[in-house]
Motif scaffolding. Structure first.
Motif, short mmCIF file in Angstrom:
data_model
loop_
_atom_site.label_atom_id
_atom_site.label_comp_id
_atom_site.label_asym_id
_atom_site.label_seq_id
_atom_site.Cartn_x
_atom_site.Cartn_y
_atom_site.Cartn_z
N LEU A 162 0.80 -1.23 0.00
CA LEU A 162 0.00 0.00 0.00
C LEU A 162 0.83 1.29 0.00
O LEU A 162 0.41 2.28 -0.59
CB LEU A 162 -1.00 -0.01 1.15
N PRO A 163 2.02 1.32 0.62
CA PRO A 163 2.80 2.55 0.53
C PRO A 163 3.16 2.97 -0.89
O PRO A 163 3.38 4.15 -1.16
CB PRO A 163 4.07 2.21 1.34
N PHE A 164 3.19 2.03 -1.82
CA PHE A 164 3.51 2.34 -3.22
C PHE A 164 2.31 2.90 -4.00
O PHE A 164 2.49 3.53 -5.05
CB PHE A 164 4.00 1.09 -3.96
N VAL A 165 1.11 2.64 -3.52
CA VAL A 165 -0.11 2.97 -4.29
C VAL A 165 -0.45 4.45 -4.15
O VAL A 165 -0.39 5.01 -3.05
CB VAL A 165 -1.30 2.12 -3.79
N ARG A 166 -0.82 5.08 -5.24
CA ARG A 166 -1.27 6.48 -5.18
C ARG A 166 -2.67 6.53 -4.56
O ARG A 166 -3.40 5.53 -4.54
CB ARG A 166 -1.31 7.10 -6.58
N LYS A 167 -3.06 7.69 -4.06
CA LYS A 167 -4.41 7.85 -3.54
C LYS A 167 -5.42 7.55 -4.65
O LYS A 167 -5.25 8.01 -5.78
CB LYS A 167 -4.62 9.26 -3.00
N SER A 168 -6.43 6.77 -4.34
CA SER A 168 -7.47 6.30 -5.26
C SER A 168 -6.98 5.21 -6.20
O SER A 168 -7.72 4.74 -7.06
CB SER A 168 -8.08 7.45 -6.09
N GLY A 169 -5.71 4.78 -6.04
CA GLY A 169 -5.19 3.66 -6.80
C GLY A 169 -5.56 2.34 -6.15
O GLY A 169 -6.24 2.30 -5.12
N LEU A 170 -5.10 1.23 -6.74
CA LEU A 170 -5.48 -0.10 -6.29
C LEU A 170 -4.28 -0.94 -5.88
O LEU A 170 -3.22 -0.89 -6.50
CB LEU A 170 -6.22 -0.85 -7.40
N PHE A 171 -4.50 -1.73 -4.84
CA PHE A 171 -3.59 -2.81 -4.46
C PHE A 171 -4.32 -4.11 -4.73
O PHE A 171 -5.44 -4.31 -4.25
CB PHE A 171 -3.22 -2.66 -2.98
N ALA A 172 -3.71 -5.00 -5.51
CA ALA A 172 -4.33 -6.28 -5.85
C ALA A 172 -3.50 -7.40 -5.24
O ALA A 172 -2.33 -7.61 -5.62
CB ALA A 172 -4.43 -6.45 -7.36
N ALA A 173 -4.09 -8.12 -4.30
CA ALA A 173 -3.42 -9.28 -3.69
C ALA A 173 -3.95 -10.53 -4.38
O ALA A 173 -5.15 -10.81 -4.34
CB ALA A 173 -3.70 -9.33 -2.20
N MET A 174 -3.05 -11.28 -5.02
CA MET A 174 -3.44 -12.48 -5.75
C MET A 174 -3.22 -13.69 -4.86
O MET A 174 -2.10 -13.99 -4.46
CB MET A 174 -2.64 -12.58 -7.05
N LYS A 175 -4.32 -14.38 -4.56
CA LYS A 175 -4.30 -15.47 -3.59
C LYS A 175 -4.84 -16.76 -4.19
O LYS A 175 -5.56 -16.75 -5.19
CB LYS A 175 -5.14 -15.10 -2.36
N ILE A 214 -8.67 -12.84 -6.10
CA ILE A 214 -7.99 -11.56 -6.26
C ILE A 214 -8.70 -10.54 -5.38
O ILE A 214 -9.88 -10.25 -5.57
CB ILE A 214 -7.97 -11.10 -7.73
N ILE A 215 -7.96 -10.04 -4.39
CA ILE A 215 -8.50 -9.04 -3.46
C ILE A 215 -8.10 -7.66 -3.97
O ILE A 215 -6.91 -7.37 -4.10
CB ILE A 215 -7.95 -9.25 -2.04
N LEU A 216 -9.08 -6.82 -4.27
CA LEU A 216 -8.81 -5.47 -4.74
C LEU A 216 -9.06 -4.49 -3.61
O LEU A 216 -10.16 -4.44 -3.05
CB LEU A 216 -9.68 -5.14 -5.95
N ILE A 217 -8.04 -3.73 -3.29
CA ILE A 217 -8.08 -2.78 -2.17
C ILE A 217 -7.78 -1.38 -2.69
O ILE A 217 -6.77 -1.17 -3.36
CB ILE A 217 -7.06 -3.18 -1.10
N GLU A 218 -8.69 -0.44 -2.41
CA GLU A 218 -8.49 0.94 -2.84
C GLU A 218 -7.74 1.72 -1.77
O GLU A 218 -8.01 1.59 -0.58
CB GLU A 218 -9.83 1.61 -3.12
N LYS A 219 -6.81 2.54 -2.22
CA LYS A 219 -6.05 3.42 -1.31
C LYS A 219 -6.84 4.73 -1.17
O LYS A 219 -7.06 5.44 -2.14
CB LYS A 219 -4.67 3.68 -1.92
N VAL A 220 -7.25 5.05 0.05
CA VAL A 220 -8.13 6.20 0.25
C VAL A 220 -7.42 7.41 0.85
O VAL A 220 -8.03 8.46 1.05
CB VAL A 220 -9.35 5.81 1.12
N GLY A 221 -6.12 7.27 1.13
CA GLY A 221 -5.36 8.40 1.67
C GLY A 221 -3.88 8.14 1.59
O GLY A 221 -3.45 7.00 1.35
N ALA A 222 -3.07 9.17 1.77
CA ALA A 222 -1.62 9.02 1.72
C ALA A 222 -1.14 8.11 2.85
O ALA A 222 -1.74 8.07 3.94
CB ALA A 222 -0.95 10.38 1.82
N THR A 223 -0.07 7.39 2.60
CA THR A 223 0.50 6.51 3.61
C THR A 223 1.05 7.31 4.79
O THR A 223 1.84 8.23 4.59
CB THR A 223 1.66 5.67 3.01
N PRO A 224 0.63 7.00 6.03
CA PRO A 224 1.21 7.67 7.19
C PRO A 224 2.73 7.52 7.21
O PRO A 224 3.26 6.47 6.83
CB PRO A 224 0.56 6.95 8.37
N GLN A 225 3.44 8.53 7.67
CA GLN A 225 4.90 8.56 7.60
C GLN A 225 5.58 7.38 8.31
O GLN A 225 6.66 6.96 7.92
CB GLN A 225 5.42 9.88 8.19
#
Length: 244
Positions: A162-175, A214-225
């Motif tokens: 998730l730290p790599f994903v832009r806000k409103s971008g997606l993280f896809a975990a393939m399981k 495939i789990i699709l997760i949306e990034k809704v805010g910037a990664t906390p420091q």
């Protein structure tokens, strides 16, 4: 047309994907290089041609069945190993700009050789731990889609990816197996890392009918420091319940 090519072509056609002669040759080169390098280093336990096409190439491309690749520009593949899923996706969707992160330098050497052998542009292979690379210039909060395939449990993957994903971008975990337990376990981790589960897609691989999710997760805010924590800590002390 041999049987493997016929089957692969037909299965992709069912998903409205059609390969050019050049793309088919790239997959064949990929297969040959994978098997050749696998004799020198451990890249995969799967080397039979039909199995490579189904369990590696088709499985990698399955991400495009649930994510509109034509709407994306940048992808990061974390813990890519032998290049799955990012290299098959880059072959079929040549507009994508791909960054691959892997902690083992030998695998990065293979991937750099592979990218050159396939004639792929806009593919960058980075040797490093995800926790460290995520803090490099141009990496944090940057990518349209970040993916990981069979790397770790979801609560750990979230801190890797998730730290790599832009806000409103997606993280896809393939399981593989049903991820219901992992989703419950990852609830705290996702909240901390500003991720919200958007959907969980399930399907079966052709022929052997093994389960895939495939789990699709949306990034809704910037990664906390404070995230990601230092290298090794996410695996040793996953985010569960209260912060550690």
């Amino acid at each position: 047309m041999d049987d493997v090519k016929k089957l692969f072509t037909e299965l992709l056609a069912e998903r409205q994907l059609q390969l050019s002669d050049k793309q088919w040759e790239q997959f064949e080169t990929y297969f040959r290089e994978l098997v050749s390098w696998n004799e020198k280093m451990n890249l995969t336990g799967i080397t039979e041609r039909e199995q490579v096409y189904m369990k590696h190439f088709y499985d990698s491309l399955s991400l495009s069945f649930f994510v509109p690749m034509s709407e994306l520009s940048t992808i990061a593949d974390i813990g890519s190993g032998a290049g799955f899923p990012s290299i098959p996706l880059r072959i079929v969707f040549p507009h994508l700009r791909v960054t691959i992160v892997d902690s083992l330098n030998k695998r990065i050497q293979f991937l750099n050789h592979l990218v050159q052998s396939l004639g792929l542009e806009h593919v960058t292979c980075i040797h490093g731990r995800a926790e460290d690379v995520a803090r490099m210039n141009g990496q944090r909060d940057s990518y349209d889609l970040v993916t990981a395939r069979a790397v770790a449990r979801l609560n750990v993957l979230a801190e890797f990816c998730l730290p790599f994903v832009r806000k409103s971008g997606l993280f896809a975990a393939m399981k593989g197996a049903d991820p219901e337990e992992e989703l419950r376990e990852a609830a705290f981790s996702l909240r901390q890392l500003r991720g919200v589960v958007k959907s969980v897609a399930s399907f079966q691989l052709p022929i052997e009918q093994s389960s895939r999710h495939i789990i699709l997760i949306e990034k809704v805010g910037a990664t906390p420091q404070k995230y990601p924590r230092k290298a090794g800590l996410p695996l040793k002390q996953p985010l569960i319940g209260a912060p550690r």
